[in-house]
Design a protein around this motif. Structure first.
Motif, short mmCIF file in Angstrom:
data_model
loop_
_atom_site.label_atom_id
_atom_site.label_comp_id
_atom_site.label_asym_id
_atom_site.label_seq_id
_atom_site.Cartn_x
_atom_site.Cartn_y
_atom_site.Cartn_z
N UNK A 62 0.82 -1.21 0.00
CA UNK A 62 0.00 0.00 0.00
C UNK A 62 0.86 1.26 0.00
N UNK A 63 0.19 2.39 -0.06
CA UNK A 63 0.88 3.68 -0.16
C UNK A 63 1.71 3.98 1.09
N UNK A 64 1.26 3.46 2.25
CA UNK A 64 2.00 3.73 3.50
C UNK A 64 3.42 3.21 3.43
N UNK A 65 3.62 2.05 2.79
CA UNK A 65 4.97 1.48 2.66
C UNK A 65 5.83 2.39 1.80
N UNK A 66 5.27 2.90 0.73
CA UNK A 66 6.00 3.80 -0.17
C UNK A 66 6.37 5.10 0.55
N UNK A 70 10.16 5.80 1.68
CA UNK A 70 10.75 6.78 0.76
C UNK A 70 11.17 6.24 -0.59
N UNK A 71 10.91 4.98 -0.86
CA UNK A 71 11.23 4.40 -2.17
C UNK A 71 10.06 4.64 -3.12
N UNK A 72 10.32 4.56 -4.42
CA UNK A 72 9.23 4.58 -5.39
C UNK A 72 8.63 3.18 -5.45
N UNK A 73 7.45 3.08 -6.05
CA UNK A 73 6.83 1.77 -6.22
C UNK A 73 7.70 0.85 -7.07
N UNK A 74 8.31 1.43 -8.10
CA UNK A 74 9.16 0.63 -8.99
C UNK A 74 10.36 0.09 -8.22
N UNK A 110 13.59 -1.38 9.98
CA UNK A 110 13.57 -1.30 8.52
C UNK A 110 14.46 -0.16 8.04
N UNK A 111 15.02 -0.33 6.85
CA UNK A 111 15.92 0.68 6.28
C UNK A 111 15.15 1.56 5.30
N UNK A 112 15.15 2.86 5.57
CA UNK A 112 14.57 3.81 4.62
C UNK A 112 15.54 4.08 3.47
N UNK A 113 15.03 4.70 2.42
CA UNK A 113 15.88 5.00 1.27
C UNK A 113 17.00 5.96 1.63
N UNK A 114 16.74 6.87 2.59
CA UNK A 114 17.76 7.84 3.00
C UNK A 114 18.78 7.25 3.97
N UNK A 115 18.67 5.95 4.25
CA UNK A 115 19.63 5.27 5.11
C UNK A 115 19.24 5.22 6.58
#
Length: 352
Positions: A62-66, A70-74, A110-115
């Motif tokens: 779902x959108x909450x994970x995105x 901070x990652x894109x769906x792709x 969990x690891x976010x896109x920004x580290x």
């Protein structure tokens, strides 16, 4: 010849068919509504919901994970679930799910896109086919990072408060020792022995902290007694001793307005009470005396006898232990005495 029963039969059959058709339509509509409600909840949940393959590939989320990671769906579609897990490692997390079929509130980072790492509670289950083969996993990540930060803030605040209390206690104890230099170190040694006795008895850590605090300032009431009486080299007369006997009550009056986490004022008030009611200031009996005060009372007697005083030299520790052993169950709590004797005679405890 016209047979009206045949028409009735045909009409009844048609009616049943129409009813079945209407029922199927109702079921389809109910299913569509159910799917619409689920889709609404799935997309609008504040928690992160996902479905993954047996290999851990993210298939749907779902959108909450995105938004949270901070990652894109792709990018997420090209990422394995285990790659997002920092602690415990993703493979270990999936092993837990596979081994139990269901986990609830499992702590994961969990690891976010920004580290940056976020703390979540994971609830997940295994999806299986009719033969029991694993098809994949579905689960929910509940972000509790804010909660963890708040808990850490509270923890640090409690540590700072505890340090402030300890600093205050040390300042009070120093005040007493300045007034009565002959007993310098008395509070520290009594606190050390009292805490050791409490631990030997298996009392709670909370009670040990209370004993330590009360022991460190148990003679605070002596600041009301003239210094010449405290440092008098000879034996005290009856009037002087009656003044000395007021120090538990004075200590209580000083401490009762301070909101300690433990009954410090009451422990200080009772530390000269004795099991048979011959103590002071209230002549309490046995269980009427707080356990912490009974512990402090024994520690105080042992340390006082084994230390130098203006009116006598220090006595051997064996004599102090003989005093509490002879008055076990009379003046002093039997369990407290046994714990104290065990410390000195079997475990090599030393006051200094």
């Amino acid at each position: 010849m016209y047979d009206p029963t045949k028409d009735a039969g045909r009409n009844a059959g048609a009616s049943k068919a129409a009813s079945r058709s209407a029922g199927r339509n109702d079921a389809r509509e109910a299913l569509r509504e159910s799917e619409a409600r689920y889709r609404f909840l799935f997309e609008n949940s504040r928690d992160m919901i996902y479905f993954s393959s047996v290999e851990g590939d993210l298939l749907q989320f779902n959108s909450a994970l995105v938004e949270t990671l901070g990652y894109t769906r792709e990018e997420l579609l090209a990422t394995k679930l285990e790659a997002l897990c920092i602690n415990p490692p993703g493979r270990e997390f999936l092993d837990q799910v596979r081994g139990r079929d269901f986990v609830k509130d499992y702590p994961v980072s969990l690891k976010r896109k920004d580290g940056k790492a976020i703390s979540v509670l994971a609830t997940a289950c295994v999806m299986r086919d009719q033969k029991g083969m694993i098809l994949g996993y579905q689960g929910i990540f509940q972000d509790v990072t804010g909660q963890r930060l708040a808990e850490e803030k509270i923890r640090k605040s409690c540590e700072n408060l505890k340090k402030s209390i300890e600093d205050t206690i040390r300042a009070i104890a120093l005040t007493v020792e300045i007034r009565d230099p002959y007993t310098a170190g008395h509070h520290t040694r009594v606190a050390k022995l009292a805490c050791a006795i409490a631990r030997e008895m298996g009392v709670s850590g909370e009670q040990v902290d209370g004993v330590k605090t009360a022991a460190a300032i148990h003679d605070i009431g002596k600041i009301s007694i003239p210094a010449e009486i405290l440092s008098k080299p000879g034996r005290m007369n009856e009037i002087e001793f009656s003044l000395i006997r007021t120090h538990p009550q004075v200590g209580f009056e000083i401490l009762k307005t301070i909101e300690f986490p433990w009954p410090v004022a009451e422990i200080v008030l009772q530390h000269h009470e004795r099991m048979n009611g011959t103590g002071y200031p209230s002549g309490l009996l046995g269980a009427e005396i707080l356990l912490e005060a009974r512990i402090l009372g024994v520690a105080d007697v042992v340390e006082a006898m084994a230390s130098h005083r203006p009116y006598r030299p220090a006595l051997p520790i064996a004599e102090a232990l003989r005093e509490i052993a002879c008055n076990r169950g009379i003046l002093y709590d039997p369990e407290v005495v046994d714990a104290c004797l065990n410390l000195f005679q079997k475990k090599g405890f030393k006051l200094d």
